[in-house]
Design a protein around this motif. Structure first.
Motif, PDB file in Angstrom:
ATOM      1  N   ARG A   1      25.404  44.680   9.865  1.00  0.00           N
ATOM      2  CA  ARG A   1      24.016  45.173   9.855  1.00  0.00           C
ATOM      3  C   ARG A   1      23.755  46.033   8.618  1.00  0.00           C
ATOM      4  NH1 ARG A   1      21.590  43.947  14.640  1.00  0.00           N
ATOM      5  NH2 ARG A   1      22.985  43.610  16.417  1.00  0.00           N
ATOM      6  N   HIS A   2      24.767  46.811   8.225  1.00  0.00           N
ATOM      7  CA  HIS A   2      24.626  47.646   7.034  1.00  0.00           C
ATOM      8  C   HIS A   2      24.362  46.794   5.801  1.00  0.00           C
ATOM      9  CE1 HIS A   2      25.510  50.623   3.911  1.00  0.00           C
ATOM     10  NE2 HIS A   2      26.383  49.760   3.417  1.00  0.00           N
TER      11      HIS A   2
ATOM     12  N   CYS B   1      30.741  42.376   3.172  1.00  0.00           N
ATOM     13  CA  CYS B   1      31.334  42.931   4.392  1.00  0.00           C
ATOM     14  C   CYS B   1      32.856  43.038   4.292  1.00  0.00           C
ATOM     15  CB  CYS B   1      30.976  42.062   5.597  1.00  0.00           C
ATOM     16  SG  CYS B   1      29.306  42.320   6.230  1.00  0.00           S
TER      17      CYS B   1
ATOM     18  N   ALA C   1      32.703  45.515  17.359  1.00  0.00           N
ATOM     19  CA  ALA C   1      31.669  46.545  17.207  1.00  0.00           C
ATOM     20  C   ALA C   1      31.588  47.031  15.765  1.00  0.00           C
ATOM     21  CB  ALA C   1      31.958  47.716  18.149  1.00  0.00           C
ATOM     22  N   GLU C   2      32.742  47.277  15.152  1.00  0.00           N
ATOM     23  CA  GLU C   2      32.762  47.751  13.769  1.00  0.00           C
ATOM     24  C   GLU C   2      32.282  46.663  12.816  1.00  0.00           C
ATOM     25  OE1 GLU C   2      35.917  49.361  10.381  1.00  0.00           O
ATOM     26  OE2 GLU C   2      36.542  49.327  12.488  1.00  0.00           O
TER      27      GLU C   2
ATOM     28  N   GLU D   1      30.221  44.200  13.434  1.00  0.00           N
ATOM     29  CA  GLU D   1      28.775  44.012  13.545  1.00  0.00           C
ATOM     30  C   GLU D   1      28.015  45.178  12.923  1.00  0.00           C
ATOM     31  OE1 GLU D   1      27.687  43.074  17.560  1.00  0.00           O
ATOM     32  OE2 GLU D   1      28.586  41.064  17.452  1.00  0.00           O
ATOM     33  N   GLU D   2      28.556  46.378  13.044  1.00  0.00           N
ATOM     34  CA  GLU D   2      27.920  47.536  12.407  1.00  0.00           C
ATOM     35  C   GLU D   2      27.922  47.377  10.884  1.00  0.00           C
ATOM     36  OE1 GLU D   2      28.435  52.416  12.067  1.00  0.00           O
ATOM     37  OE2 GLU D   2      29.775  51.259  13.359  1.00  0.00           O
ATOM     38  N   ARG D   3      29.052  46.937  10.346  1.00  0.00           N
ATOM     39  CA  ARG D   3      29.127  46.731   8.906  1.00  0.00           C
ATOM     40  C   ARG D   3      28.212  45.582   8.473  1.00  0.00           C
ATOM     41  NH1 ARG D   3      34.961  45.827   6.904  1.00  0.00           N
ATOM     42  NH2 ARG D   3      35.168  47.951   7.688  1.00  0.00           N
TER      43      ARG D   3
ATOM     44  N   ALA E   1      29.958  38.947  10.628  1.00  0.00           N
ATOM     45  CA  ALA E   1      30.962  39.700  11.379  1.00  0.00           C
ATOM     46  C   ALA E   1      32.266  38.936  11.565  1.00  0.00           C
ATOM     47  CB  ALA E   1      30.398  40.094  12.748  1.00  0.00           C
TER      48      ALA E   1
END
Length: 243
Positions: free
Chosen positions: A120-121, A154, A113-114, A116-118, A101
């Motif tokens: 995890r993806h 990422c 937030a974005e 960390e979402e990416r 991240a």
């Protein structure tokens, strides 16, 4: 569409001529494997492609942008190009999730937030989502290299460079990293891979390039490269490494 164009590239370290009039064109979506003996210039070439090493003459263009002393051009190229190294270059004091991240937050000004979402993806994509909260030291070498690949992805690169990504791994861990790279190749990622993993080259490469003494000695599709290499130096190299 051309992803990378290298023309008459030369690189010296003092009096040592590391790259000699190298020419290379890579199309979008093409997978290139570069092989050759130690000291042949493979890693130097791949490091020049995102200016981790500066070349002294010739030109390198990435997606139409020339790599030169213009900082804007360098930034533009580095946004397009992801790189995975032999040694994983992860931050040991950050978790796996944070390692993936943080570059997004710092370089792309992505919200946490974005980012960390990416992260995890892409950890899911390299098949280690359950390792997100661990630190690099708690992972195997193969898992750490997959984190490094996820971290590069990422940043949404169009081109991925791999500099001997399996050479620091124990034999039983090499397969899991190569499998991850094969999945990337199957999805159409433009890839340049410096490796001695000839099975990977046979399966994935559109072209195999053989370098020696800073020069491109031979390039051919895998079938031709492995069954009917034209240059005697290529033939000798393959005799030594293909069993």
């Amino acid at each position: 569409m051309t992803a990378i164009a290298v023309t008459d590239l030369n690189k010296w370290y003092g009096t040592y001529h590391a790259l000699r009039d190298v020419n290379l064109t890579v199309a979008e979506g093409e997978r290139i494997v570069i092989c050759g003996p130690s000291g042949s210039g493979k890693s130097t070439l791949i490091r020049c492609l995102n200016r981790l090493e500066e070349h002294q003459s010739g030109t390198i263009s990435v997606s139409g942008v020339e790599l030169n002393d213009d900082v804007k051009n360098l930034d533009a190229v580095r946004r397009e190009v992801g790189m995975v190294f032999q040694h994983f270059n992860l931050f040991p004091h950050l978790t796996v999730l944070e390692n993936c991240a943080l570059p997004q937050i710092l370089a792309r000004k992505t919200s946490r937030a974005e980012a960390e979402e990416r992260a995890r993806h892409f950890l899911q994509r390299v098949r280690i989502p359950e390792q997100a909260a661990k630190f690099p030291g708690q992972l195997s070498g193969g898992q750490q290299q997959r984190v490094a690949i996820a971290r590069a992805l990422c940043m949404k690169p169009k081109i991925m460079l791999f500099d001997e990504p399996t050479s620091a791994l124990d034999p039983e861990m090499i397969g899991e990293v190569l499998d991850t790279m094969i999945h990337l190749a199957e999805e159409g990622m433009t890839m340049i891979v410096v490796t001695h993993e000839m099975g990977f080259a046979r399966r994935v490469a559109d072209r195999v390039i053989f370098m020696a003494e800073g020069q491109v000695i031979e390039e051919a599709p895998p079938e031709q490269f492995f069954t009917a290499p034209a240059n005697p130096r290529t033939q000798e190299f393959l005799r030594q490494i293909v069993h």
